[in-house]
Design a protein around this motif. Structure first.
Motif, PDB file in Angstrom:
ATOM      1  N   ALA A 111     -49.637  12.798 -39.484  1.00  0.00           N
ATOM      2  CA  ALA A 111     -50.914  12.083 -39.617  1.00  0.00           C
ATOM      3  C   ALA A 111     -51.768  12.165 -38.359  1.00  0.00           C
ATOM      4  N   VAL A 112     -51.205  12.616 -37.244  1.00  0.00           N
ATOM      5  CA  VAL A 112     -51.936  12.659 -35.974  1.00  0.00           C
ATOM      6  C   VAL A 112     -53.232  13.473 -36.054  1.00  0.00           C
ATOM      7  N   PRO A 113     -53.243  14.654 -36.705  1.00  0.00           N
ATOM      8  CA  PRO A 113     -54.498  15.424 -36.760  1.00  0.00           C
ATOM      9  C   PRO A 113     -55.673  14.633 -37.321  1.00  0.00           C
ATOM     10  N   LEU A 114     -55.418  13.731 -38.252  1.00  0.00           N
ATOM     11  CA  LEU A 114     -56.493  12.956 -38.873  1.00  0.00           C
ATOM     12  C   LEU A 114     -57.210  12.086 -37.853  1.00  0.00           C
ATOM     13  N   GLU A 119     -58.664  18.154 -40.397  1.00  0.00           N
ATOM     14  CA  GLU A 119     -58.199  17.963 -41.773  1.00  0.00           C
ATOM     15  C   GLU A 119     -58.673  19.099 -42.658  1.00  0.00           C
ATOM     16  N   ILE A 120     -58.014  19.259 -43.795  1.00  0.00           N
ATOM     17  CA  ILE A 120     -58.408  20.250 -44.807  1.00  0.00           C
ATOM     18  C   ILE A 120     -59.380  19.534 -45.736  1.00  0.00           C
ATOM     19  N   SER A 121     -60.650  19.627 -45.444  1.00  0.00           N
ATOM     20  CA  SER A 121     -61.628  18.746 -46.090  1.00  0.00           C
ATOM     21  C   SER A 121     -62.468  19.397 -47.179  1.00  0.00           C
ATOM     22  N   ALA A 122     -62.580  20.740 -47.180  1.00  0.00           N
ATOM     23  CA  ALA A 122     -63.466  21.385 -48.150  1.00  0.00           C
ATOM     24  C   ALA A 122     -63.095  22.847 -48.313  1.00  0.00           C
ATOM     25  N   ILE A 123     -63.639  23.446 -49.359  1.00  0.00           N
ATOM     26  CA  ILE A 123     -63.446  24.870 -49.593  1.00  0.00           C
ATOM     27  C   ILE A 123     -64.735  25.439 -50.167  1.00  0.00           C
ATOM     28  N   ARG A 124     -65.076  26.635 -49.718  1.00  0.00           N
ATOM     29  CA  ARG A 124     -66.294  27.274 -50.180  1.00  0.00           C
ATOM     30  C   ARG A 124     -65.939  28.261 -51.291  1.00  0.00           C
ATOM     31  N   MET A 129     -70.030  24.852 -51.811  1.00  0.00           N
ATOM     32  CA  MET A 129     -68.965  24.116 -51.130  1.00  0.00           C
ATOM     33  C   MET A 129     -68.408  23.004 -52.009  1.00  0.00           C
ATOM     34  N   ILE A 130     -67.095  22.961 -52.083  1.00  0.00           N
ATOM     35  CA  ILE A 130     -66.409  21.895 -52.795  1.00  0.00           C
ATOM     36  C   ILE A 130     -65.788  20.979 -51.747  1.00  0.00           C
ATOM     37  N   VAL A 131     -66.271  19.765 -51.654  1.00  0.00           N
ATOM     38  CA  VAL A 131     -65.760  18.803 -50.680  1.00  0.00           C
ATOM     39  C   VAL A 131     -64.701  17.936 -51.348  1.00  0.00           C
ATOM     40  N   PHE A 132     -63.520  17.902 -50.755  1.00  0.00           N
ATOM     41  CA  PHE A 132     -62.431  17.123 -51.331  1.00  0.00           C
ATOM     42  C   PHE A 132     -62.650  15.634 -51.060  1.00  0.00           C
ATOM     43  N   PRO A 133     -62.245  14.780 -51.993  1.00  0.00           N
ATOM     44  CA  PRO A 133     -62.235  13.340 -51.701  1.00  0.00           C
ATOM     45  C   PRO A 133     -61.387  13.061 -50.469  1.00  0.00           C
ATOM     46  N   ARG A 134     -61.732  12.019 -49.736  1.00  0.00           N
ATOM     47  CA  ARG A 134     -61.040  11.729 -48.483  1.00  0.00           C
ATOM     48  C   ARG A 134     -59.530  11.601 -48.670  1.00  0.00           C
ATOM     49  N   ALA A 135     -59.112  10.954 -49.758  1.00  0.00           N
ATOM     50  CA  ALA A 135     -57.683  10.778 -50.001  1.00  0.00           C
ATOM     51  C   ALA A 135     -56.980  12.124 -50.204  1.00  0.00           C
ATOM     52  N   VAL A 136     -57.647  13.044 -50.910  1.00  0.00           N
ATOM     53  CA  VAL A 136     -57.075  14.368 -51.155  1.00  0.00           C
ATOM     54  C   VAL A 136     -56.996  15.158 -49.853  1.00  0.00           C
ATOM     55  N   TRP A 138     -56.808  14.001 -46.786  1.00  0.00           N
ATOM     56  CA  TRP A 138     -55.760  13.432 -45.936  1.00  0.00           C
ATOM     57  C   TRP A 138     -54.368  13.792 -46.443  1.00  0.00           C
ATOM     58  N   ALA A 139     -54.176  13.682 -47.750  1.00  0.00           N
ATOM     59  CA  ALA A 139     -52.866  13.985 -48.331  1.00  0.00           C
ATOM     60  C   ALA A 139     -52.503  15.454 -48.129  1.00  0.00           C
ATOM     61  N   GLY A 140     -53.482  16.349 -48.341  1.00  0.00           N
ATOM     62  CA  GLY A 140     -53.234  17.775 -48.161  1.00  0.00           C
ATOM     63  C   GLY A 140     -52.900  18.118 -46.719  1.00  0.00           C
ATOM     64  N   THR A 141     -53.621  17.507 -45.782  1.00  0.00           N
ATOM     65  CA  THR A 141     -53.370  17.759 -44.367  1.00  0.00           C
ATOM     66  C   THR A 141     -51.993  17.264 -43.957  1.00  0.00           C
ATOM     67  N   ILE A 142     -51.657  16.040 -44.363  1.00  0.00           N
ATOM     68  CA  ILE A 142     -50.350  15.469 -44.010  1.00  0.00           C
ATOM     69  C   ILE A 142     -49.218  16.284 -44.623  1.00  0.00           C
ATOM     70  N   LEU A 143     -49.401  16.714 -45.875  1.00  0.00           N
ATOM     71  CA  LEU A 143     -48.372  17.523 -46.534  1.00  0.00           C
ATOM     72  C   LEU A 143     -48.141  18.826 -45.776  1.00  0.00           C
ATOM     73  N   TRP A 144     -49.224  19.502 -45.387  1.00  0.00           N
ATOM     74  CA  TRP A 144     -49.105  20.761 -44.644  1.00  0.00           C
ATOM     75  C   TRP A 144     -48.428  20.533 -43.293  1.00  0.00           C
ATOM     76  N   MET A 145     -48.870  19.487 -42.582  1.00  0.00           N
ATOM     77  CA  MET A 145     -48.339  19.216 -41.249  1.00  0.00           C
ATOM     78  C   MET A 145     -46.882  18.747 -41.302  1.00  0.00           C
ATOM     79  N   PHE A 146     -46.498  18.112 -42.388  1.00  0.00           N
ATOM     80  CA  PHE A 146     -45.110  17.680 -42.546  1.00  0.00           C
ATOM     81  C   PHE A 146     -44.213  18.836 -42.971  1.00  0.00           C
ATOM     82  N   ALA A 147     -44.727  19.670 -43.873  1.00  0.00           N
ATOM     83  CA  ALA A 147     -43.889  20.707 -44.478  1.00  0.00           C
ATOM     84  C   ALA A 147     -43.589  21.857 -43.523  1.00  0.00           C
ATOM     85  N   LEU A 148     -44.599  22.330 -42.784  1.00  0.00           N
ATOM     86  CA  LEU A 148     -44.404  23.562 -42.024  1.00  0.00           C
ATOM     87  C   LEU A 148     -43.354  23.445 -40.917  1.00  0.00           C
TER      88      LEU A 148
END
Length: 311
Positions: A111-114, A119-124, A129-136, A138-148
């Motif tokens: 969670a530190v990067p947040l 964060e992984i906040s959007a994709i073009r 541009m598709i902007v992800f909801p804040r919860a998505v 945060w969840a995507g960033t934490i999952l990536w940072m935890f998993a790798l």
């Protein structure tokens, strides 16, 4: 030169520190003993993570500046390196460190990067541009940072495998950062490449030192931050594929191991011999042949990632 000097600094630090750390580990008994699930047949020093940590942190402080990316690595990465070192000390005594304290530290570090705006906040896409909801996001960033970090730790079961895979992956992320005009990420990738290549000189078969959990999770965390703040930051479909493909071997290994554990009904966190390198060696490949084969797969993924980036 802005990239060569940090690279060489990290590499030389590792090459110079390891002989001293290795002697200290042998003298104090901080070694990984042979065992039922272990491939090595003799005690091997388990303090390589200390050299890896110094090899990355010192060049970061010297060359990378005080940025959100470096603050994240220094805070979250240090926490993981510390808990990994404690875990390694338990292993040298033939004990197992409790899962829950380790899990809580991993989640906190993820969670530190947040807190620093990473964060992984959007994709073009094709339609803007598709902007992800804040919860998505945060969840995507934490999952990536935890998993790798855990994925890198999982593949660190054969001499030279994790350090070699990360050498190749960091080279890919370095060229991706240059192509996308991200000098900060390029410096960090260069440091990571130098440290992993320097460590590989001592870690390739027959390994004279292991990186241990402390080194594996710290390297995994560092390259995870690099991916989020580098390729993921560009927010294009292709840029998102670059780190995923560049880290294809640990990602695929983790996926297939978890699927097998689910089928068998064993705990997902339970250590076993279902990893790709275990399977290859059961098929008759030697340690060197197993590592070489997985290097080849990793290089193929990396070249595909770079080709997609250049298209």
């Amino acid at each position: 030169m802005p990239y060569v000097i940090p690279l060489l600094t990290g590499m030389l630090l590792v090459l110079l520190l390891i002989p001293f750390i290795r002697r200290y580990a042998l003298r104090t008994g901080f070694v990984d003993q042979p065992g039922k699930r272990k491939i090595h047949a003799r005690p091997v020093p388990l303090l390589g993570g200390v050299a890896i940590y110094a090899g990355i942190v010192i060049p970061i402080l010297l060359y990378a500046g005080w940025t959100a990316q470096t603050k994240t690595i220094l805070l979250g990465g240090t926490a993981l390196a510390a808990i990994g070192l404690i875990d390694d000390s338990f292993k040298t005594k033939g004990k197992e460190f409790p899962v829950w304290p380790r899990l809580l530290i991993y989640l906190a570090a993820a969670a530190v990067p947040l807190f620093f705006g990473i964060e992984i906040s959007a994709i073009r896409g094709l339609h803007g541009m598709i902007v992800f909801p804040r919860a998505v996001a945060w969840a995507g960033t934490i999952l990536w940072m935890f998993a790798l970090p855990n994925m890198i730790n999982f593949i660190d079961g054969v001499d030279g495998l994790a350090s070699g895979i990360l050498t190749i992956a960091s080279a890919a992320l370095f060229f991706a950062a240059l192509w996308q005009n991200q000098p900060e990420s390029a410096v960090l990738a260069a440091i990571l490449f130098g440290v992993c290549a320097g460590f590989l000189a001592y870690n390739f078969y027959p390994a004279r030192i292991f990186m241990g959990d402390s080194g594996a999770v710290f390297l995994g965390y560092t390259i995870a931050v690099l991916a989020v703040n580098g390729s993921f930051k560009s927010a294009t479909v292709i840029s998102l594929l670059v780190p995923v493909l560049a880290l294809g071997v640990p990602i695929l290994d983790t996926v297939q191991v978890f699927l097998r554990r689910l089928v068998r009904g064993t705990g997902l966190h339970r250590a076993d011999n279902l990893h790709t390198h275990h399977v290859l060696m059961r098929w008759g490949l030697s340690q060197t042949q197993t590592v070489a084969f997985l290097y080849l797969i990793e290089i193929t993924f990396t070249l595909l990632a770079l080709i997609l980036l250049l298209l």
